[in-house]
Design an enzyme around this catalytic site. Structure first.
Site, PDB file in Angstrom:
ATOM      1  N   ILE A 239       0.770  -1.366   0.027  1.00  0.00           N
ATOM      2  CA  ILE A 239       0.046   0.164  -0.097  1.00  0.00           C
ATOM      3  C   ILE A 239       0.856   1.315  -0.022  1.00  0.00           C
ATOM      4  CG2 ILE A 239      -1.943  -1.083   0.951  1.00  0.00           C
ATOM      5  CD1 ILE A 239      -1.117   0.086   3.631  1.00  0.00           C
ATOM      6  N   GLY A 240       2.191   0.978   0.047  1.00  0.00           N
ATOM      7  CA  GLY A 240       2.895   2.280  -0.079  1.00  0.00           C
ATOM      8  C   GLY A 240       4.684   1.813  -0.047  1.00  0.00           C
TER       9      GLY A 240
ATOM     10  N   GLY B  29       8.858   3.652  -0.228  1.00  0.00           N
ATOM     11  CA  GLY B  29       9.426   4.836   0.114  1.00  0.00           C
ATOM     12  C   GLY B  29      10.886   4.393  -0.239  1.00  0.00           C
ATOM     13  N   GLY B  30      11.828   5.577   0.334  1.00  0.00           N
ATOM     14  CA  GLY B  30      13.282   5.133   0.134  1.00  0.00           C
ATOM     15  C   GLY B  30      13.704   4.077   1.102  1.00  0.00           C
TER      16      GLY B  30
ATOM     17  N   VAL C 165       5.416  -0.711   2.601  1.00  0.00           N
ATOM     18  CA  VAL C 165       4.461  -0.816   3.588  1.00  0.00           C
ATOM     19  C   VAL C 165       3.226  -1.754   2.895  1.00  0.00           C
ATOM     20  CG1 VAL C 165       2.515   0.585   5.030  1.00  0.00           C
ATOM     21  CG2 VAL C 165       4.769   1.555   4.266  1.00  0.00           C
TER      22      VAL C 165
ATOM     23  N   ASP D 130      10.454  15.454   7.527  1.00  0.00           N
ATOM     24  CA  ASP D 130      10.205  15.089   6.279  1.00  0.00           C
ATOM     25  C   ASP D 130       8.679  15.181   6.199  1.00  0.00           C
ATOM     26  OD1 ASP D 130      10.473  13.954   3.935  1.00  0.00           O
ATOM     27  OD2 ASP D 130      10.436  11.868   4.544  1.00  0.00           O
TER      28      ASP D 130
END
Length: 450
Positions: free
Chosen positions: A159-160, A162-163, A167, A279
């Protein structure tokens, strides 16, 4: 004869001795008393040594309760089925992962899911030491639990991304939905992000901060388990395919802005040491079904003690949101978050990315474009074209002025997050304070909204 004998004994007992000049009968009395006490001591010592089982049993409950109070290696008694004895470390870890109190012959001390040593001398009843939470909070999830919750970390559950991690949507055995962040196998950075996230937000409870429920530490695996947010993140609703009109109304957008401000205010002003998120951006603002905003992803956060006004660190963050003084000097404090929050307000109002190279030269940078529009008395021109309902002029001017103040080039002139909330919630703010020029950019912007 008897009288002579008695007199003789009396004389002998009454004569002085070389021991401090004491009479003989006194020395004999002291010797007998000492011998009697010594015999009693030896009997008591023998009784203590001869009954170890009773002593062990009587103290086991005390030891157990003490260990639970101190949250350090709680002890559990496990009955043995010798026919089911695990054959190797992997089996032992599997048994512990599925149920730390399983009626199996579990041997050794387990710390964060890793077998440290075995003791094959124990028979009948084994005592297994399991470190449930060396952090002292939250739930310790096993790798097996999280694998089952995500169907083996299936790609369909992503669902996600990032660096620093991926997720997944997880369904626990009690049907609770959770978001499981699996940190990438970059040992140094992953370990640092894991520790920072846990230290920064592990014990925090606030309506506008995503709750960290627990964690998983097994071998090289580092995972964080969060409450699941039904409406995804703000970036998806601002820049994703939502049709000709956005379902996020102006009222919902203002609630998102104020909720985010309250979450950041708590981090900056309600904690010691304070937490600088570092962030703040739309993809890190999660939403529930009522469009309540919750700040998430504290992997880049920094803790800042009250005795320090800033900390110098390696520049981290997302392009377009980073404060200029932080980008150029690495000097970080809460005003860096305020700048990023100002960019976020502009993004929510306009529906534009902070930096968009697909736009004409004068519109690439969101801050420059928005300030130009406001100074040209075209505040309505900055509104997201997907907004079905248009805000009142008062509400629009208030939010734009707050955004411009937050991105002031001089960090000392930016408001604190607590002041931001006050400015957003009072109706007469643009008219009462809008005429106070704070630098050329703010003056032009204020003039444009008169």
């Amino acid at each position: 004869m008897s009288d002579n004998t008695e007199g003789f004994l009396s004389d002998q007992l009454s004569r002085s001795t070389p021991i401090f000049g004491l009479r003989l009968w006194i020395v004999l009395g002291i010797s007998v008393g000492t011998a009697f006490v010594l015999v009693l001591f030896l009997i008591a010592l023998w009784l203590m040594i001869s009954k170890p089982n009773k002593s062990t049993c009587s103290t086991s409950k005390d030891n157990k309760s003490t260990s639970q109070i101190s949250s350090t290696y709680p002890m559990h008694e496990i009955r043995i089925d010798k026919s089911k004895e695990p054959k190797n470390h992997k089996e032992v870890k599997s048994h512990i992962a599925s149920n730390p109190l399983l009626e199996l012959e579990l041997v050794g001390k387990v710390e964060n899911g890793a077998l440290l040593k075995e003791d094959s001398s124990l028979v009948g009843v084994r005592k297994v030491q399991v470190e449930v939470s060396h952090l002292g909070w939250g739930h310790w999830y096993t790798l097996k639990e999280l694998e089952e919750a995500t169907k083996g970390f299936d790609d369909d559950r992503v669902i996600g991304e990032g660096g620093y991690g991926i997720v997944y949507l997880g369904h626990l055995k009690n049907n609770t939905k959770v978001a499981i962040k699996n940190l990438l196998n970059n040992r140094g950075q992953a370990e640092r992000e894991f520790k920072v996230e846990v230290e920064a937000i592990g014990r925090v409870r606030h309506k506008n901060l995503v709750r960290l429920l627990g964690y998983c530490v097994e071998g090289d695996h580092r995972m964080l388990v969060y409450e699941y947010m039904d409406n995804g993140n703000l970036e998806q609703w601002l820049h994703g395919e939502v049709g000709p009109y956005s379902p996020v109304t102006w009222e919902a957008r203002m609630n998102i802005i104020i909720g985010t401000a309250k979450g950041l205010t708590y981090l900056h002003e309600g904690l010691e040491p304070k937490v600088v998120h570092r962030d703040v951006k739309s993809s890190n603002i999660l939403l529930d079904k009522q469009w309540t905003s919750k700040v998430s992803d504290f992997g880049l956060a920094k803790l800042l003690g009250s005795e320090r006004s800033y900390v110098t660190t390696r520049v981290m963050g997302t392009f377009g949101y980073v404060a200029p003084e932080y980008a150029s000097t690495g000097m970080l404090n809460e005003q860096s978050d305020v700048y990023s929050f100002g960019i976020l307000i502009m993004e929510i109002i306009s529906g534009r990315n902070p930096v968009d190279f697909t736009r004409p030269p004068g519109e690439v940078n969101l801050v420059d474009w928005l300030k130009t529009m406001v100074s040209n008395r075209n505040a309505e021109g900055v509104l997201d074209p997907k907004l079905r309902d248009k805000p009142s002029a008062r509400s629009l001017k208030r939010s734009l002025l707050v955004a411009i103040k937050c991105v002031d080039p001089d960090p000392q002139k930016r408001p604190k997050m607590g002041q931001v909330i006050h400015m957003l919630e009072i109706d007469d703010f643009p008219f009462r304070e809008g005429r106070q020029a704070e630098g050329n950019n703010s003056k032009h912007a204020n003039d444009g909204m008169k």
